[in-house]
Scaffold this motif. Structure first.
Motif, mmCIF file in Angstrom:
data_model
loop_
_atom_site.group_PDB
_atom_site.id
_atom_site.type_symbol
_atom_site.label_atom_id
_atom_site.label_comp_id
_atom_site.label_asym_id
_atom_site.label_seq_id
_atom_site.Cartn_x
_atom_site.Cartn_y
_atom_site.Cartn_z
ATOM 1 N N SER A 236 17.834 1.095 -28.293
ATOM 2 C CA SER A 236 18.691 1.105 -27.250
ATOM 3 C C SER A 236 19.188 -0.237 -26.828
ATOM 4 O O SER A 236 20.138 -0.657 -26.512
ATOM 5 C CB SER A 236 18.299 2.016 -26.082
ATOM 6 O OG SER A 236 18.140 3.373 -26.430
ATOM 7 N N ALA A 237 18.053 -1.256 -26.831
ATOM 8 C CA ALA A 237 18.211 -2.543 -26.349
ATOM 9 C C ALA A 237 18.807 -3.245 -27.366
ATOM 10 O O ALA A 237 19.960 -4.069 -27.083
ATOM 11 C CB ALA A 237 16.665 -3.188 -25.929
ATOM 12 N N GLU B 188 26.207 -4.476 -28.393
ATOM 13 C CA GLU B 188 27.600 -4.348 -27.750
ATOM 14 C C GLU B 188 27.928 -5.480 -26.970
ATOM 15 O O GLU B 188 29.133 -5.740 -26.744
ATOM 16 C CB GLU B 188 27.356 -2.976 -26.765
ATOM 17 C CG GLU B 188 27.205 -1.619 -27.524
ATOM 18 C CD GLU B 188 27.061 -0.392 -26.688
ATOM 19 O OE1 GLU B 188 26.981 -0.630 -25.496
ATOM 20 O OE2 GLU B 188 27.303 0.818 -27.224
ATOM 21 N N ASP B 189 26.986 -6.138 -26.193
ATOM 22 C CA ASP B 189 27.211 -7.124 -25.583
ATOM 23 C C ASP B 189 27.533 -8.388 -26.293
ATOM 24 O O ASP B 189 28.706 -8.959 -26.045
ATOM 25 C CB ASP B 189 26.081 -7.763 -24.742
ATOM 26 C CG ASP B 189 25.548 -6.719 -23.630
ATOM 27 O OD1 ASP B 189 26.252 -6.125 -23.122
ATOM 28 O OD2 ASP B 189 24.125 -6.898 -23.365
ATOM 29 N N ALA C 8 31.900 -11.483 -28.452
ATOM 30 C CA ALA C 8 32.785 -12.100 -29.413
ATOM 31 C C ALA C 8 34.109 -11.718 -29.324
ATOM 32 O O ALA C 8 34.991 -12.510 -29.357
ATOM 33 C CB ALA C 8 32.380 -11.213 -30.716
ATOM 34 N N GLN C 9 34.355 -10.538 -28.731
ATOM 35 C CA GLN C 9 35.856 -10.117 -28.432
ATOM 36 C C GLN C 9 36.591 -11.040 -27.281
ATOM 37 O O GLN C 9 37.730 -11.497 -27.496
ATOM 38 C CB GLN C 9 36.088 -8.809 -27.894
ATOM 39 C CG GLN C 9 37.501 -8.267 -27.694
ATOM 40 C CD GLN C 9 38.256 -8.321 -29.105
ATOM 41 O OE1 GLN C 9 37.822 -7.909 -30.212
ATOM 42 N NE2 GLN C 9 39.493 -8.851 -29.133
ATOM 43 N N SER C 10 35.483 -11.166 -26.298
ATOM 44 C CA SER C 10 36.118 -12.186 -25.242
ATOM 45 C C SER C 10 36.229 -13.832 -25.770
ATOM 46 O O SER C 10 37.336 -14.437 -25.379
ATOM 47 C CB SER C 10 34.740 -12.326 -24.364
ATOM 48 O OG SER C 10 35.210 -13.400 -23.190
ATOM 49 N N LEU C 11 35.319 -14.185 -26.828
ATOM 50 C CA LEU C 11 35.566 -15.638 -27.304
ATOM 51 C C LEU C 11 36.989 -15.350 -28.195
ATOM 52 O O LEU C 11 37.730 -16.362 -28.335
ATOM 53 C CB LEU C 11 34.475 -15.634 -28.412
ATOM 54 C CG LEU C 11 33.063 -16.147 -27.372
ATOM 55 C CD1 LEU C 11 31.915 -16.258 -28.568
ATOM 56 C CD2 LEU C 11 33.471 -17.550 -26.591
ATOM 57 N N ILE C 12 37.262 -14.186 -28.834
ATOM 58 C CA ILE C 12 38.287 -14.257 -29.764
ATOM 59 C C ILE C 12 39.644 -14.337 -28.707
ATOM 60 O O ILE C 12 40.597 -15.022 -29.181
ATOM 61 C CB ILE C 12 38.415 -12.862 -30.448
ATOM 62 C CG1 ILE C 12 37.082 -12.904 -31.671
ATOM 63 C CG2 ILE C 12 39.723 -12.551 -31.032
ATOM 64 C CD1 ILE C 12 37.300 -11.569 -32.394
ATOM 65 N N ASN C 13 39.500 -13.314 -27.637
ATOM 66 C CA ASN C 13 40.721 -13.408 -26.834
ATOM 67 C C ASN C 13 40.901 -14.945 -26.164
ATOM 68 O O ASN C 13 42.054 -15.604 -26.228
ATOM 69 C CB ASN C 13 40.421 -12.718 -25.513
ATOM 70 C CG ASN C 13 40.428 -10.926 -26.165
ATOM 71 O OD1 ASN C 13 40.949 -10.750 -27.118
ATOM 72 N ND2 ASN C 13 39.839 -10.099 -25.385
ATOM 73 N N ARG C 14 39.803 -15.381 -25.795
ATOM 74 C CA ARG C 14 39.778 -16.833 -25.224
ATOM 75 C C ARG C 14 40.433 -17.813 -26.349
ATOM 76 O O ARG C 14 41.224 -18.763 -26.077
ATOM 77 C CB ARG C 14 38.627 -17.489 -24.808
ATOM 78 C CG ARG C 14 38.622 -18.901 -24.377
ATOM 79 C CD ARG C 14 37.253 -19.240 -23.454
ATOM 80 N NE ARG C 14 37.384 -20.464 -22.920
ATOM 81 C CZ ARG C 14 38.014 -20.970 -22.032
ATOM 82 N NH1 ARG C 14 38.622 -20.062 -21.198
ATOM 83 N NH2 ARG C 14 37.834 -22.034 -21.495
ATOM 84 N N LYS C 15 40.055 -17.649 -27.682
ATOM 85 C CA LYS C 15 40.414 -18.536 -28.731
ATOM 86 C C LYS C 15 42.077 -18.524 -28.739
ATOM 87 O O LYS C 15 42.736 -19.178 -28.971
ATOM 88 C CB LYS C 15 39.882 -18.078 -30.100
ATOM 89 C CG LYS C 15 40.261 -19.005 -31.114
ATOM 90 C CD LYS C 15 39.491 -18.382 -32.615
ATOM 91 C CE LYS C 15 40.026 -19.260 -33.783
ATOM 92 N NZ LYS C 15 39.323 -18.784 -35.006
#
Length: 225
Positions: A52-53, A59-60, A65-72
């Motif tokens: 679970s961890a 997921e985190d 990664a998605q946040s970094l992609i969006n920021r990129k």
């Protein structure tokens, strides 16, 4: 006790020992099995917790990664916008430079024209001063001439307006004068006493010397009194 009974007793004793030994081992096996089952359960629980961890961490990581992609993507768009702005600023700078060059050329031309105007102004000022000096000299000459005319002929020349003068004869005992307008071809415009204007203009054109002209007019006016 005979031999067979002793043997049978020994066998029972051995079997009893074997049974007790088996019972003891069975209990140990049951206890070990229970411990193993408990350990397996603990391991499964730990594995589930770890899983679970790990899933949460995964997921985190995916979100990060998605946040970094969006920021990129945002940074790329921002970079493209900045590059476009820089290109626009470069064009504006080139236009400003072109205008500055044109202004410099215009300023140079204006400075040259100013120098030319200043030189012409100095020349005009000098010429004006010269003309003023000549005018003052001529005015002084006219004053001296007027004084002479007034002293010897009783004449008084008065400026009525620009290019128009009144010549009065003050020693004839009565009001006598004539008016000359030098803007007209026939400059004599009137006289008191009245004399034929054409005759006066004829005298003005015939007599090259102004002194002789006013003297002739004086004689004509004197005859009319």
């Amino acid at each position: 006790m005979d031999q067979s009974e002793a043997t049978s007793k020994n066998i029972r004793t051995i079997l009893n020992d074997i049974w007790q030994n088996l019972q003891s081992k069975h209990e140990n096996l049951k206890r070990d099995a229970a411990d193993l089952k408990r350990k397996q359960q603990d391991q499964c629980r730990d594995f589930s917790i770890q899983n679970s961890a790990l899933l949460a961490a995964f997921e985190d990581s995916n979100r990060e990664a998605q946040s970094l992609i969006n920021r990129k993507v945002m940074l790329r768009k921002s970079l493209e916008k900045e590059e476009a702005d820089i290109g626009k600023l470069d064009k504006e700078n080139q236009e400003f430079q072109r205008q500055a060059d044109e202004l410099e050329v215009l300023n140079r031309s204006l400075r040259e024209r100013r120098q030319d105007v200043e030189e012409k102004y100095k020349m005009l000022l000098l010429k004006s001063q010269q003309l003023k000096g000549k005018a003052e000299l001529k005015e002084n000459e006219h004053k001296e001439m007027n004084e002479a005319y007034k002293r010897y002929l009783g004449l008084e020349i008065v400026k009525i307006k620009e290019n128009v003068v009144k010549i009065s004869y003050n020693n004839l005992g009565s009001e006598c004068y004539m008016v000359l307008d030098f803007t007209n071809e026939d400059c004599v415009t009137g006289s008191v006493p009245e004399i034929n204007i054409d005759k006066l203009n004829y005298l003005f054109k015939e007599k090259r010397n102004f002194y002789e002209f006013v003297k002739c007019v004086r004689d004509q006016l004197k005859q009319r009194l």
